[in-house]
Scaffold this motif. Sequence first.
Motif, mmCIF file in Angstrom:
data_model
loop_
_atom_site.group_PDB
_atom_site.id
_atom_site.type_symbol
_atom_site.label_atom_id
_atom_site.label_comp_id
_atom_site.label_asym_id
_atom_site.label_seq_id
_atom_site.Cartn_x
_atom_site.Cartn_y
_atom_site.Cartn_z
ATOM 1 N N TRP A 132 2.213 0.587 -29.010
ATOM 2 C CA TRP A 132 3.190 1.603 -29.389
ATOM 3 C C TRP A 132 2.480 2.830 -29.966
ATOM 4 C CZ3 TRP A 132 3.990 3.857 -34.109
ATOM 5 C CH2 TRP A 132 5.103 4.683 -34.211
ATOM 6 N N TRP A 133 1.513 2.599 -30.835
ATOM 7 C CA TRP A 133 0.810 3.701 -31.484
ATOM 8 C C TRP A 133 0.068 4.563 -30.464
ATOM 9 C CZ3 TRP A 133 1.194 6.497 -35.518
ATOM 10 C CH2 TRP A 133 0.160 7.316 -35.912
ATOM 11 N N ASP A 134 -0.606 3.939 -29.525
ATOM 12 C CA ASP A 134 -1.316 4.698 -28.495
ATOM 13 C C ASP A 134 -0.341 5.508 -27.653
ATOM 14 O OD1 ASP A 134 -3.772 3.750 -29.348
ATOM 15 O OD2 ASP A 134 -3.773 2.076 -27.919
ATOM 16 N N SER A 135 0.808 4.939 -27.361
ATOM 17 C CA SER A 135 1.824 5.638 -26.592
ATOM 18 C C SER A 135 2.337 6.846 -27.373
ATOM 19 C CB SER A 135 2.974 4.694 -26.268
ATOM 20 O OG SER A 135 4.007 5.369 -25.623
ATOM 21 N N TYR A 136 2.603 6.646 -28.657
ATOM 22 C CA TYR A 136 3.067 7.729 -29.521
ATOM 23 C C TYR A 136 2.041 8.858 -29.558
ATOM 24 C CZ TYR A 136 3.592 10.304 -33.873
ATOM 25 O OH TYR A 136 3.661 11.304 -34.799
ATOM 26 N N ARG A 137 0.785 8.526 -29.764
ATOM 27 C CA ARG A 137 -0.269 9.535 -29.846
ATOM 28 C C ARG A 137 -0.385 10.303 -28.530
ATOM 29 N NH1 ARG A 137 -0.254 10.840 -34.584
ATOM 30 N NH2 ARG A 137 -1.810 12.333 -34.045
ATOM 31 N N ALA A 138 -0.244 9.620 -27.398
ATOM 32 C CA ALA A 138 -0.332 10.291 -26.094
ATOM 33 C C ALA A 138 0.816 11.284 -25.923
ATOM 34 C CB ALA A 138 -0.317 9.262 -24.969
ATOM 35 N N TYR B 98 2.605 12.679 -28.369
ATOM 36 C CA TYR B 98 2.404 13.749 -29.344
ATOM 37 C C TYR B 98 1.350 14.732 -28.857
ATOM 38 C CZ TYR B 98 1.044 16.150 -33.636
ATOM 39 O OH TYR B 98 0.730 17.101 -34.557
ATOM 40 N N GLY B 99 0.263 14.238 -28.312
ATOM 41 C CA GLY B 99 -0.773 15.113 -27.773
ATOM 42 C C GLY B 99 -0.244 15.983 -26.651
ATOM 43 N N ALA B 100 0.594 15.417 -25.794
ATOM 44 C CA ALA B 100 1.196 16.202 -24.710
ATOM 45 C C ALA B 100 2.117 17.279 -25.272
ATOM 46 C CB ALA B 100 1.960 15.283 -23.757
ATOM 47 N N GLU B 101 2.882 16.965 -26.327
ATOM 48 C CA GLU B 101 3.757 17.957 -26.957
ATOM 49 C C GLU B 101 2.946 19.102 -27.563
ATOM 50 O OE1 GLU B 101 6.402 16.186 -29.788
ATOM 51 O OE2 GLU B 101 7.316 14.885 -28.284
ATOM 52 N N LEU B 102 1.838 18.768 -28.221
ATOM 53 C CA LEU B 102 0.988 19.807 -28.802
ATOM 54 C C LEU B 102 0.410 20.716 -27.720
ATOM 55 C CD1 LEU B 102 -0.966 17.919 -31.604
ATOM 56 C CD2 LEU B 102 0.698 19.749 -31.898
ATOM 57 N N ARG B 103 -0.085 20.118 -26.645
ATOM 58 C CA ARG B 103 -0.644 20.928 -25.556
ATOM 59 C C ARG B 103 0.423 21.826 -24.932
ATOM 60 N NH1 ARG B 103 -3.088 16.067 -24.939
ATOM 61 N NH2 ARG B 103 -1.765 15.420 -23.194
ATOM 62 N N ALA B 104 1.616 21.301 -24.741
ATOM 63 C CA ALA B 104 2.704 22.098 -24.166
ATOM 64 C C ALA B 104 3.087 23.250 -25.095
ATOM 65 C CB ALA B 104 3.915 21.209 -23.882
ATOM 66 N N ALA B 105 3.165 22.974 -26.395
ATOM 67 C CA ALA B 105 3.494 24.033 -27.358
ATOM 68 C C ALA B 105 2.415 25.102 -27.356
ATOM 69 C CB ALA B 105 3.668 23.446 -28.752
ATOM 70 N N ALA B 106 1.157 24.695 -27.357
ATOM 71 C CA ALA B 106 0.047 25.657 -27.348
ATOM 72 C C ALA B 106 0.119 26.532 -26.099
ATOM 73 C CB ALA B 106 -1.290 24.923 -27.420
ATOM 74 N N ARG B 107 0.361 25.918 -24.937
ATOM 75 C CA ARG B 107 0.479 26.716 -23.704
ATOM 76 C C ARG B 107 1.644 27.686 -23.783
ATOM 77 N NH1 ARG B 107 -1.160 22.055 -21.151
ATOM 78 N NH2 ARG B 107 0.977 21.366 -20.779
ATOM 79 N N PRO C 283 4.556 24.592 -35.257
ATOM 80 C CA PRO C 283 5.213 23.403 -34.710
ATOM 81 C C PRO C 283 4.650 23.060 -33.336
ATOM 82 C CG PRO C 283 6.826 24.919 -35.610
ATOM 83 C CD PRO C 283 5.515 25.637 -35.607
ATOM 84 N N PRO C 284 4.552 21.808 -33.015
ATOM 85 C CA PRO C 284 4.996 20.607 -33.719
ATOM 86 C C PRO C 284 3.868 19.891 -34.435
ATOM 87 C CG PRO C 284 4.604 20.039 -31.444
ATOM 88 C CD PRO C 284 4.222 21.488 -31.617
ATOM 89 N N THR C 285 3.101 20.586 -35.256
ATOM 90 C CA THR C 285 1.962 19.979 -35.934
ATOM 91 C C THR C 285 2.433 18.935 -36.951
ATOM 92 O OG1 THR C 285 0.658 21.982 -35.636
ATOM 93 C CG2 THR C 285 -0.080 20.448 -37.330
ATOM 94 N N GLU C 286 1.764 17.797 -36.921
ATOM 95 C CA GLU C 286 2.080 16.711 -37.844
ATOM 96 C C GLU C 286 1.143 16.775 -39.048
ATOM 97 O OE1 GLU C 286 2.682 11.869 -37.712
ATOM 98 O OE2 GLU C 286 1.364 12.817 -36.246
ATOM 99 N N ARG C 287 1.706 16.589 -40.216
ATOM 100 C CA ARG C 287 0.969 16.497 -41.467
ATOM 101 C C ARG C 287 1.195 15.097 -42.031
ATOM 102 N NH1 ARG C 287 -2.843 19.799 -41.823
ATOM 103 N NH2 ARG C 287 -2.905 18.463 -40.085
#
Length: 175
Positions: free
Chosen positions: A3-9, A11-20, A111-115
């Motif tokens: 589950w954790w690896d799936s969540y991180r993947a 989240y990483g995709a969301e960050l990349r999409a937001a950055a783009r 956003p969507p940076t996690e703290r």
Amino acid sequence: MSWWDSYRAVYGAELRAAAREYVDHGWPLVAGPGADVLLDTGTVLDVVEVPAELGRHACAQLRDRGLVVPVAATPQGTWWFPMSPGYGLPPELSLHADVVLHTDGIGVLAPPTERPDGWVHWRVAPALTGYRVPDADVIIGAVTDAVRWRAAGGDQRPGAQWPAAAIAGGRRSVS
């Protein structure tokens, strides 16, 4: 995959999409530690950051004027407003340590940076405004009004945000 690896993947995709998305709309980024998305200030935009109470009041002021601007919230209880660069803080705001101007290449967590204590998230997403960066004088004016409102004791006024429970039958009542 755990589950954790799936969540991180995801989240990483969301960050990349937001950055783009930010870059595609002309909002520059600066490299940050780890996977953080940091907006670069000083060229295309500056950011003014205030306590959430002042942010809510500034938003009410802007809404009363028919203006919708991007607004982000942090888990530390602050809201930030992007604005046109190069304006600076007027002396009246410079006296308040909780009103912070981010400029001159300082990276601001976007956003969507996690703290560890939560997420930086949009209260009003820039897509709703066409990624238009509002004029600094509009944002600074609303923040100045919010600071004056707080100094006056934060009394309710016409146009302030009223809790839904305080509005009954079209009448405003204060309990």
